[in-house]
Design a protein around this motif. Structure first.
Motif, short mmCIF file in Angstrom:
data_model
loop_
_atom_site.label_atom_id
_atom_site.label_comp_id
_atom_site.label_asym_id
_atom_site.label_seq_id
_atom_site.Cartn_x
_atom_site.Cartn_y
_atom_site.Cartn_z
N LEU A 11 0.81 -1.21 0.00
CA LEU A 11 0.00 0.00 0.00
C LEU A 11 0.85 1.27 0.00
O LEU A 11 0.32 2.37 -0.12
N ASP A 12 2.16 1.12 0.18
CA ASP A 12 3.11 2.22 0.21
C ASP A 12 2.80 3.19 1.34
O ASP A 12 2.73 4.41 1.16
N ILE A 13 2.63 2.61 2.54
CA ILE A 13 2.39 3.40 3.74
C ILE A 13 3.35 2.92 4.83
O ILE A 13 3.82 1.78 4.79
N GLU A 16 3.69 1.93 10.87
CA GLU A 16 2.99 2.54 11.99
C GLU A 16 1.58 2.97 11.58
O GLU A 16 0.63 2.85 12.35
N MET A 17 1.43 3.48 10.37
CA MET A 17 0.12 3.90 9.88
C MET A 17 -0.79 2.69 9.69
O MET A 17 -1.97 2.73 10.02
N ALA A 18 -0.23 1.61 9.17
CA ALA A 18 -1.03 0.38 8.99
C ALA A 18 -1.56 -0.10 10.33
O ALA A 18 -2.72 -0.46 10.47
N LEU A 44 -6.69 7.34 1.26
CA LEU A 44 -6.79 8.35 0.20
C LEU A 44 -6.12 9.65 0.64
O LEU A 44 -5.39 10.27 -0.13
N GLN A 45 -6.36 10.05 1.89
CA GLN A 45 -5.76 11.29 2.42
C GLN A 45 -4.25 11.17 2.48
O GLN A 45 -3.52 12.08 2.12
N SER A 46 -3.75 10.02 2.91
CA SER A 46 -2.32 9.80 2.99
C SER A 46 -1.68 9.92 1.62
O SER A 46 -0.64 10.56 1.45
N ARG A 47 -2.30 9.32 0.63
CA ARG A 47 -1.76 9.38 -0.73
C ARG A 47 -1.82 10.81 -1.28
O ARG A 47 -0.93 11.24 -1.99
N PRO A 55 10.71 8.49 -0.61
CA PRO A 55 9.89 7.28 -0.70
C PRO A 55 9.56 6.72 0.68
O PRO A 55 10.32 6.90 1.64
N VAL A 56 8.43 6.04 0.78
CA VAL A 56 8.05 5.40 2.04
C VAL A 56 8.91 4.16 2.26
O VAL A 56 9.35 3.89 3.37
#
Length: 123
Positions: A11-13, A16-18, A44-47, A55-56
């Motif tokens: 998801l490219d996050i 910690e966010m997951a 959506l907001q993160s992206r 890069p993440v």
């Protein structure tokens, strides 16, 4: 089954966010595909907030044997000339070109040493 870390990479996050948004420690590939297909508002907001500057996740790969891992880049990491894993000694690393200064950075990912070769001015 996919573990949370693999889902975060996909998801490219950040991991910690997951965790914070309730992605379980294990989920099916169908559940992960559904997250990608119909992302929740927080994803959506993160992206939308991504600037693209840093890069993440990055893929680290040993220049000698090809061992690789995915890691979160650190702010202090320079642009590496090459990386090698701790299975290799410094004697296996190519010698620097004449007129360059070499710096080594230990602690890259879980087991890498980063090499930065910089040319001296006027050479």
């Amino acid at each position: 089954m996919v573990i949370r870390r693999e889902a975060a990479i996909f998801l490219d996050i950040p991991l910690e966010m997951a965790r914070r948004h309730g992605i379980p420690s294990r989920l099916s590939e169908d559940e992960l595909a559904e997250l990608e297909k119909n992302p929740p508002a927080w994803l959506l907001q993160s992206r939308a907030n991504r600037t693209g500057k840093k890069p993440v996740w990055v893929r680290l790969e040993c220049s000698i044997c090809g061992y690789h891992e995915t890691a979160r880049p650190k702010k202090w990491w320079p642009e590496f000339t090459f990386l090698y894993c701790d299975d290799h000694g410094p004697g296996e690393v190519p010698v620097p070109d004449p007129g360059t200064v070499r710096s080594e950075y230990d602690g890259i990912g879980s087991r890498f040493i980063g090499i930065v070769d910089v040319g001296l001015p006027g050479t």
